[in-house]
Motif scaffolding. Structure first.
Motif, PDB file in Angstrom:
ATOM      1  N   ASP A  94       5.263 -67.020  77.462  1.00  0.00           N
ATOM      2  CA  ASP A  94       5.708 -68.364  77.085  1.00  0.00           C
ATOM      3  C   ASP A  94       6.901 -68.739  77.968  1.00  0.00           C
ATOM      4  N   ASN A  97      10.083 -70.520  76.642  1.00  0.00           N
ATOM      5  CA  ASN A  97      11.009 -69.762  75.807  1.00  0.00           C
ATOM      6  C   ASN A  97      11.775 -68.736  76.658  1.00  0.00           C
ATOM      7  N   TYR A  98      12.056 -69.061  77.911  1.00  0.00           N
ATOM      8  CA  TYR A  98      12.641 -68.096  78.844  1.00  0.00           C
ATOM      9  C   TYR A  98      14.052 -67.645  78.452  1.00  0.00           C
ATOM     10  N   LEU A  99      14.746 -68.438  77.660  1.00  0.00           N
ATOM     11  CA  LEU A  99      16.101 -68.048  77.250  1.00  0.00           C
ATOM     12  C   LEU A  99      16.097 -66.837  76.313  1.00  0.00           C
ATOM     13  N   ASN A 100      14.974 -66.610  75.666  1.00  0.00           N
ATOM     14  CA  ASN A 100      14.873 -65.486  74.720  1.00  0.00           C
ATOM     15  C   ASN A 100      14.173 -64.277  75.326  1.00  0.00           C
ATOM     16  N   TRP A 101      13.903 -64.313  76.631  1.00  0.00           N
ATOM     17  CA  TRP A 101      13.210 -63.199  77.275  1.00  0.00           C
ATOM     18  C   TRP A 101      14.106 -61.964  77.367  1.00  0.00           C
ATOM     19  N   ASN A 102      13.441 -60.818  77.323  1.00  0.00           N
ATOM     20  CA  ASN A 102      14.148 -59.564  77.599  1.00  0.00           C
ATOM     21  C   ASN A 102      13.735 -59.101  79.002  1.00  0.00           C
ATOM     22  N   ASP A 105       9.978 -58.990  79.666  1.00  0.00           N
ATOM     23  CA  ASP A 105       9.377 -60.317  79.805  1.00  0.00           C
ATOM     24  C   ASP A 105       9.599 -60.862  81.215  1.00  0.00           C
TER      25      ASP A 105
END
Length: 116
Positions: A94, A97-102, A105
């Protein structure tokens, strides 16, 4: 408990019989009366209950083994499904939603750029 009490009575009667050399008619009569109060049908009932409990225990042991096998199978399925889920997560990232990637991801996203 019934068998324990009557077992103790029988032991006492045996002890009583060992003192026959000091013959005591009253004591012997009491021992015989105690033994006659012990019902053979009560003994058979207790024996039958013990056999029933043994059969129930065997059934429960079989059920435990069956459930343990089912648990092993389900755990293997869970491992397979987790692997498949991780595969789909890598393929369908997704990007909104890149701000929540680890870190994983980010690596997975980099692998999708320009065909991997």
């Amino acid at each position: 408990q019934f068998l324990l009490e009557n077992g103790q009575k029988i032991v006492q009667m045996i002890d009583d019989c060992q003192f026959v050399k000091h013959f005591d008619a009253k004591r012997m009569r009491s021992a015989i009366e105690t033994f006659s109060n012990f019902s053979f049908s009560q003994f058979l009932l207790a024996k039958q209950q013990a056999e029933t409990f043994g059969q129930k225990e065997a059934q429960l042991q079989q059920q435990i083994q069956r459930l343990q096998e089912e648990c092993k199978t389900q755990n293997m399925q869970i491992v397979e499904l987790k692997a498949e889920l991780n595969k789909y997560k890598r393929l369908h990232i997704d990007v909104c939603n890149y701000l929540n990637w680890n870190g994983d991801d980010i690596v997975n996203w980099l692998c999708t750029l320009e065909g991997g």
